[in-house]
Structure formats: C-alpha cells, structure tokens
Design a protein around this motif. Structure first.
Motif, PDB file in Angstrom:
ATOM      1  N   THR A  43      28.282  55.261  39.694  1.00  0.00           N
ATOM      2  CA  THR A  43      29.490  54.934  40.657  1.00  0.00           C
ATOM      3  C   THR A  43      29.209  55.916  41.782  1.00  0.00           C
ATOM      4  OG1 THR A  43      30.909  54.429  38.789  1.00  0.00           O
ATOM      5  CG2 THR A  43      31.662  54.761  41.218  1.00  0.00           C
TER       6      THR A  43
ATOM      7  N   LYS B 216      39.008  40.157  38.350  1.00  0.00           N
ATOM      8  CA  LYS B 216      39.928  40.621  39.280  1.00  0.00           C
ATOM      9  C   LYS B 216      39.057  40.862  40.726  1.00  0.00           C
ATOM     10  CE  LYS B 216      42.818  43.335  36.394  1.00  0.00           C
ATOM     11  NZ  LYS B 216      43.171  44.730  35.815  1.00  0.00           N
ATOM     12  N   ASN B 217      37.707  40.905  40.545  1.00  0.00           N
ATOM     13  CA  ASN B 217      36.951  41.190  41.875  1.00  0.00           C
ATOM     14  C   ASN B 217      36.378  40.101  42.246  1.00  0.00           C
ATOM     15  OD1 ASN B 217      36.742  44.345  42.225  1.00  0.00           O
ATOM     16  ND2 ASN B 217      36.446  44.121  40.063  1.00  0.00           N
ATOM     17  N   ASP B 218      36.879  38.842  41.673  1.00  0.00           N
ATOM     18  CA  ASP B 218      36.270  37.511  42.063  1.00  0.00           C
ATOM     19  C   ASP B 218      34.702  37.584  41.915  1.00  0.00           C
ATOM     20  OD1 ASP B 218      36.635  35.139  42.890  1.00  0.00           O
ATOM     21  OD2 ASP B 218      36.537  35.535  44.973  1.00  0.00           O
ATOM     22  N   ARG B 219      34.096  38.138  40.941  1.00  0.00           N
ATOM     23  CA  ARG B 219      32.668  38.080  40.771  1.00  0.00           C
ATOM     24  C   ARG B 219      32.303  37.568  39.305  1.00  0.00           C
ATOM     25  NH1 ARG B 219      30.029  43.144  40.408  1.00  0.00           N
ATOM     26  NH2 ARG B 219      28.240  42.190  41.202  1.00  0.00           N
TER      27      ARG B 219
ATOM     28  N   ASN C  78      33.744  34.568  33.818  1.00  0.00           N
ATOM     29  CA  ASN C  78      33.383  35.565  34.837  1.00  0.00           C
ATOM     30  C   ASN C  78      32.083  36.359  34.524  1.00  0.00           C
ATOM     31  OD1 ASN C  78      35.934  34.741  35.723  1.00  0.00           O
ATOM     32  ND2 ASN C  78      35.268  35.589  37.567  1.00  0.00           N
TER      33      ASN C  78
ATOM     34  N   LYS D 106      36.278  49.017  34.243  1.00  0.00           N
ATOM     35  CA  LYS D 106      36.826  48.994  35.861  1.00  0.00           C
ATOM     36  C   LYS D 106      36.274  49.703  36.785  1.00  0.00           C
ATOM     37  CE  LYS D 106      40.741  52.175  34.522  1.00  0.00           C
ATOM     38  NZ  LYS D 106      40.523  52.090  33.149  1.00  0.00           N
TER      39      LYS D 106
ATOM     40  N   HIS E 294      37.859  42.245  34.609  1.00  0.00           N
ATOM     41  CA  HIS E 294      37.419  42.848  35.635  1.00  0.00           C
ATOM     42  C   HIS E 294      36.717  42.343  36.518  1.00  0.00           C
ATOM     43  CE1 HIS E 294      39.726  46.511  34.357  1.00  0.00           C
ATOM     44  NE2 HIS E 294      39.190  46.090  33.370  1.00  0.00           N
ATOM     45  N   ALA E 295      35.633  41.693  36.179  1.00  0.00           N
ATOM     46  CA  ALA E 295      34.828  40.610  36.979  1.00  0.00           C
ATOM     47  C   ALA E 295      35.840  39.506  37.799  1.00  0.00           C
ATOM     48  CB  ALA E 295      33.680  39.954  36.305  1.00  0.00           C
TER      49      ALA E 295
ATOM     50  N   ALA F 178      32.887  47.346  37.998  1.00  0.00           N
ATOM     51  CA  ALA F 178      32.947  45.892  37.975  1.00  0.00           C
ATOM     52  C   ALA F 178      32.810  45.295  39.286  1.00  0.00           C
ATOM     53  CB  ALA F 178      34.525  45.312  37.374  1.00  0.00           C
ATOM     54  N   HIS F 179      33.231  46.062  40.598  1.00  0.00           N
ATOM     55  CA  HIS F 179      33.036  45.577  41.932  1.00  0.00           C
ATOM     56  C   HIS F 179      31.670  45.775  42.362  1.00  0.00           C
ATOM     57  CE1 HIS F 179      33.809  50.043  42.487  1.00  0.00           C
ATOM     58  NE2 HIS F 179      33.084  49.775  43.539  1.00  0.00           N
TER      59      HIS F 179
END
Ligand SMILES: *Cc1c(COP(=O)(O)O)cnc(C)c1O
Length: 226
Positions: free
Chosen positions: A54, A106-109, A147, A79, A103-104, A82-83
């Motif tokens: 990160t 949540k990040n729209d991924r 996701n 988390k 978490h994917a 995930a972004h």
C-alpha cells in the motif's frame, strides 16, 4: 561484475515464451528500484505484505503498475488493497475469497484471484488441496460472488536442490490447473494462469507450463529478510 536491474530483467525475459509474464517481486526493496524496473518496461510487481504494498502503491500511484499480492493475506486486511490490487495470488480459503468479493464490490471492481495450492513437501507453506478447492468452487457462496475472477492457480515448490522433486511438484500444479479447467472453467478463456517459479527454480517452472514467474532476488539482488 554486478549486473543492473534492467540487465537482470532482460536476461530473464529474453527467452520466455509469449504466454509467460514476469512478476517482479519487489518486497523489501526501495521505491527507486521499482521505478528503475518500470523505466525499462516492467509493469507487474509483486509484494507479500499489505502495508508495504500500500505504501509503495501510494508513492507510485501515477504509474500504471499492476500490483500483485503474492503473500499470505489475512481477511481483515483485504480492505486496504481492494481499491488498487490487480491480482491476489494467495487465496487459500473460501472465507478470504468472499471477503475479497465484498471489498471489490464496495469499490465497484473485479479482482483477479489465484487459488494457492499446497504442492511442496514442507508443512509450513500455505495452500489448499484439490478436494478443498472442488468444495470451494461448488459452494453456493462462491457461485454467488460476482466481483472475484478466478484466473488460475499458484504454488511454491519445496526449497531443495533436487530438481526432479521440483519438477514433480510443478507438473502436479499444471495437472491440477488442467483438471480444474475441464471441470469448472471450460468456457472461461481467462482461466489460464499458473503462478509458479522463483529465483532458484524459474527455469524448471517455465518447462512445466508456468505463465507467471514471481522473481525477486535475481532481479533486485539479495534481501536481508523474507
Ligand atoms: C519472496 C517471494 C518470491 C520471490 O523470491 P525470490 O527467491 O527472491 O525470487 C516469490 N514468491 C513468493 C510467494 C515470495 O514470498
């Protein structure tokens, strides 16, 4: 004479088959080493710790790097990555896979994942066996998760000088990948990855069908710790 990072990468990649990609394992190495490798064309980098990956992602977020998490991942840390994470090589439970899915979403991924198999003789290495993976892939929870994208398998061979042993373990992983492909992913053309091969055994891994080599010290030099 000491070779440079770019020479090391060239030496590895010059003879690779078309379908084999290099994951440059940059764990413990400074950000400027990653930048150097990037400047000579390397795009996939592997890290084994969430915090370290990160921090490096944030320092280099302007670059189009694909970050691969290759080390053991605790569910409570998904988390944080995930972004931005491109691929997680170390999925070793349904619980972890579902957490990645959550978490994917949540990040729209959609996050690419590999199922980590225990192929080595050593007790200490993480990973699933074939039966556990079949259960996972047949579970309702997995089949409802939209996701995560399972694109293949990952494994680490026993740390040994015995090349026959290593060859046997890599061939086993290739065999597992083909069996899973037939049983669960026949119509999924991107289920094709076999992540195997490190600095000491990547030549054998390529012979056995690897598509993702995870190489650190041969590119960046020795580390003080793993
Ligand atoms: C450190 C590491 C590698 C790379 O190891 P080298 O021997 O330096 O090439 C590959 N895979 C995983 C999972 C690692 O932790």
């Amino acid at each position: 004479m000491e070779l440079s990072i770019s020479d090391n990468i060239k030496n590895i990649t010059k003879e690779l088959p078309q379908n084999v990609s290099l994951v440059a394992v940059s764990k413990t190495q400074p950000v400027n080493y990653i930048q150097t490798a990037y400047d000579c064309g390397q795009r996939i980098f592997g890290e084994n710790k969430v915090q370290e990956m990160t921090t490096k992602y944030e320092a280099l977020s302007q670059l189009d790097i694909k970050w691969h998490l290759i080390g053991h991942l605790q569910t409570n840390k998904v988390k944080y990555i995930a972004h931005f994470v491109d691929m997680i090589h170390s999925v070793d439970s349904l619980k972890l896979l579902l957490e990645i899915d959550k978490h994917a979403r949540k990040n729209d991924r959609i996050i690419n994942c590999l199922l980590q198999f225990h192929i080595a003789e050593e007790e200490t290495k993480f990973g699933l066996d074939y039966k556990e993976v079949v259960e996972l892939l047949e579970s309702e929870d997995y089949n409802n998760s939209k996701n995560v994208n399972i694109v293949g398998v990952m494994g680490m061979a026993t740390y040994t000088e015995d090349t026959n042993q290593i060859r046997k373990e890599f061939s086993n992983l290739k065999d597992i990948q083909m069996r899973l492909k037939e049983k669960f992913f026949l119509n999924k053309s991107d289920f094709k990855e076999i992540s195997m091969g490190m600095s000491n055994d990547w030549n054998i891994a390529v012979e056995c069908g690897s598509t993702l080599l995870r190489i650190g010290s041969t590119i960046f030099g020795y580390r003080n710790y793993v």
